[in-house]
Design an enzyme around this catalytic site. Structure first.
Site, short mmCIF file in Angstrom:
data_model
loop_
_atom_site.label_atom_id
_atom_site.label_comp_id
_atom_site.label_asym_id
_atom_site.label_seq_id
_atom_site.Cartn_x
_atom_site.Cartn_y
_atom_site.Cartn_z
N GLY A 274 35.70 23.17 32.83
CA GLY A 274 37.10 22.77 32.73
C GLY A 274 37.59 22.36 31.36
O GLY A 274 38.76 21.99 31.21
N GLY A 319 33.15 27.61 31.23
CA GLY A 319 33.45 29.04 31.26
C GLY A 319 34.42 29.36 30.14
O GLY A 319 34.07 29.93 29.10
N TYR A 365 50.31 31.34 36.14
CA TYR A 365 50.34 29.90 35.83
C TYR A 365 51.46 29.51 34.86
O TYR A 365 51.52 28.37 34.44
CB TYR A 365 49.04 29.47 35.12
CG TYR A 365 47.74 29.85 35.75
CD1 TYR A 365 47.46 29.51 37.07
CD2 TYR A 365 46.77 30.52 35.02
CE1 TYR A 365 46.23 29.84 37.63
CE2 TYR A 365 45.55 30.84 35.58
CZ TYR A 365 45.28 30.49 36.88
OH TYR A 365 44.07 30.80 37.42
N CYS A 394 56.10 47.62 36.63
CA CYS A 394 57.39 47.67 37.32
C CYS A 394 57.79 46.31 37.87
O CYS A 394 57.98 46.14 39.08
CB CYS A 394 57.33 48.70 38.43
SG CYS A 394 56.94 50.33 37.82
N TYR A 424 39.29 34.61 31.96
CA TYR A 424 40.27 34.91 33.00
C TYR A 424 41.27 35.97 32.56
O TYR A 424 42.41 35.99 33.02
CB TYR A 424 40.96 33.62 33.51
CG TYR A 424 39.94 32.56 33.84
CD1 TYR A 424 39.12 32.70 34.95
CD2 TYR A 424 39.73 31.46 33.00
CE1 TYR A 424 38.13 31.77 35.23
CE2 TYR A 424 38.74 30.53 33.28
CZ TYR A 424 37.94 30.69 34.39
OH TYR A 424 36.96 29.78 34.66
C1 LIG Z 1 35.98 27.81 37.34
C2 LIG Z 1 34.84 26.88 37.45
C3 LIG Z 1 34.15 26.49 36.31
C4 LIG Z 1 34.55 26.91 34.92
O1 LIG Z 1 35.77 26.38 34.57
P1 LIG Z 1 36.31 26.59 33.06
O2 LIG Z 1 37.64 25.96 33.08
O3 LIG Z 1 36.37 28.04 32.84
O4 LIG Z 1 35.35 25.91 32.16
C5 LIG Z 1 33.05 25.68 36.45
N1 LIG Z 1 32.66 25.26 37.69
C6 LIG Z 1 33.31 25.61 38.82
C7 LIG Z 1 32.82 25.13 40.11
C8 LIG Z 1 34.42 26.43 38.74
O5 LIG Z 1 35.06 26.77 39.85
#
Ligand SMILES: *Cc1c(COP(=O)(O)O)cnc(C)c1O
Length: 468
Positions: A274, A319, A365, A394, A424
């Site tokens: 996150g 991520g 978003y 479209c 993403y």
């Molecule tokens: C999406 C997700 C992540 C990664 O989140 P990022 O914002 O891309 O770092 C990590 N753990 C879980 C359980 C997720 O669903």
């Protein structure tokens, strides 16, 4: 009139790699007006490989992965009285075989959340012991594959799943390593749809209602479930350390309750992903992995000491912060159209050869992006114009950037680069309008190779039974 209409032209420009290195892959630089990445010109990439194309700076991604692995290893080092720390790359942000191998080579594990992600990680050669499986509604097939291959851990997301995994593990005659995903009650993140720990959303087992406690008690009593610890993921695109440390505190306090009431040790905790990244000049500088790992280590140490608990192993699941800034999108400009606004003035619509099929985040978003030209330096432009970057789909909502100042003479043939699309972007791409998904080109040391090849119309039509 939009808010941006009242801002003077020239203020909504794209920060250069020098101004905001956090927004760009590390190798990004301009030379003779042309933007370079991974030791090559993006104009040459466009000529050789076509557009639209995702371009990944491999060394930037590798470095970002490495920093996470080393920050967690260092801050949770046994030598500091901790019990080890590591990171699992959240594959859903962007996964390919080479990406899986790259993060594993840097010492990370891989988190998956579907049969496809799990199968890809396995076929790429990732050791099952370094794979996690997430999901709020896992299929029997996903769980069976995970158990047959002996993956590291499955994150339990519901009471139903406690029974489901116990049933499948019993039928296979194995013990399933499970962690319990908690709903900590913390509300954090860039958007309601990516905040994942407040009560009224689908993920996790609630601490507040006692669901989480019940699930852990049931796991303890289950013959084929091996309780490996607790998990919390509070959301995405979060800045600062406070929401994370607050979640860590809640998780450790719950571990203390499990010890006191169930005499159950919590050997590991996973504090999720996150960490936010910058998409535009308006975003703050991201929290660094070292800063976050240190803050987490501080809270875990303090709360464990407070409760007299042994310190658990701690992992995180970044991520976006690993792959997001390492990748750019390369589009070719097509039609440019001036549209008169009701209140006076014009809006310059610049259409590119992709759109919401390769970047759904602005539509999904309201996410903001910035962009610059790859084939010439906008800072050399005699005049700038406020532009709106739109795709070729479209839908009138097919907008990639609502307002951006670009050279007023922007025209068909110019190359537009959008930074920070690595997370993403490709993974959420669709075939809307039967658009073929762009490829992901990896650049490094002046060489380029596909991590994922571009789709062709034949790939699209291959499943149409009426054409067989
Ligand atoms: C999406 C997700 C992540 C990664 O989140 P990022 O914002 O891309 O770092 C990590 N753990 C879980 C359980 C997720 O669903």
């Amino acid at each position: 009139m939009s808010e941006a209409d009242s801002v003077p032209v020239g203020t909504l420009t794209c920060p250069t790699p020098d101004e905001r290195p956090d927004l760009w892959p590390w190798s990004a630089a301009r030379e003779g007006g042309v933007l370079r990445l991974g030791g090559g010109d993006l104009t040459a990439v466009a000529a050789d490989f076509g557009t639209p194309t995702f371009v990944l700076d491999v060394e930037a991604m590798r470095g970002r992965a490495r920093v996470w692995a080393s920050a967690m290893a260092e801050e949770f080092w046994d030598g500091y009285g901790m019990n080890g720390g590591d990171a699992f790359y959240a594959g859903k942000a962007f996964l390919s075989a080479d990406v899986a191998r790259l993060v594993v080579a840097e010492g990370l594990g891989v988190d998956t959340a579907s049969l496809g992600e799990l199968t890809l990680a396995l076929r790429a050669g990732v050791d099952p012991e370094r794979i996690g499986l997430h999901g709020n509604n896992k299929s029997d097939e996903e769980i069976r594959l995970a158990l047959e291959l002996g993956i590291h851990r499955i994150f339990i997301d519901s009471m139903d799943e406690v029974r489901q995994i116990e049933r499948i593990a019993a039928s296979l005659g194995v013990s399933a390593p499970v962690m319990v995903r908690l709903k900590s009650g913390i509300h954090a993140g860039g958007n309601e749809y990516i905040a994942t720990a407040h009560e009224d959303q689908k993920f996790g087992l609630s601490l507040a209602t006692g669901q989480a406690y019940e699930a852990v008690a049931a796991i303890k009593d289950a013959a084929h479930l091996d309780f490996r610890g607790l998990h919390s993921h509070i959301g995405s695109q979060i800045f600062g350390t406070e929401a994370f440390t607050e979640a860590a505190r809640i998780v450790v306090d719950f571990a203390a309750r499990l010890k006191a009431e169930l005499d159950l040790e919590v050997p590991a905790i996973d504090l999720g992903g996150g960490v936010g990244i910058a998409y535009t000049a308006q975003d703050p500088e991201p929290t660094s992995p070292v800063e976050l790992a240190r803050a987490l280590a501080g809270v875990v140490r303090e709360r464990c000491a407070h409760h007299g608990l042994p310190i658990p192993h701690v992992s995180v699941e970044p991520g976006r912060s690993i792959v997001g800034p390492a990748m750019v999108m390369l589009y070719r400009v097509g039609v440019v159209k001036d549209i008169s606004l009701e209140g006076g003035g014009v809006r310059r619509y610049v259409a590119i050869d992709g759109g919401m099929s390769d970047n759904i985040r602005p539509v999904l978003y309201g996410a903001a992006y910035t962009a610059t030209l790859a084939n010439r330096d906008p800072e050399q432009a005699l005049e700038l114009a406020r532009c709106r970057i739109v795709g070729k789909h479209c839908e009138s909502g097919d907008i990639i950037i609502r307002d951006i100042d670009l050279p007023a003479d922007i025209a068909a043939g110019d190359l537009l680069v959008v930074p920070a699309v690595g997370a993403y972007g490709y993974s959420m791409a669709s075939n809307y309008n039967m658009a073929t998904k762009p490829g992901v080109l990896a650049v490094e040391d002046g060489a380029a190779r596909w991590f994922i090849r571009p789709q062709t119309v034949d790939h699209l039509l291959a499943l149409d039974a009426g054409l067989e």
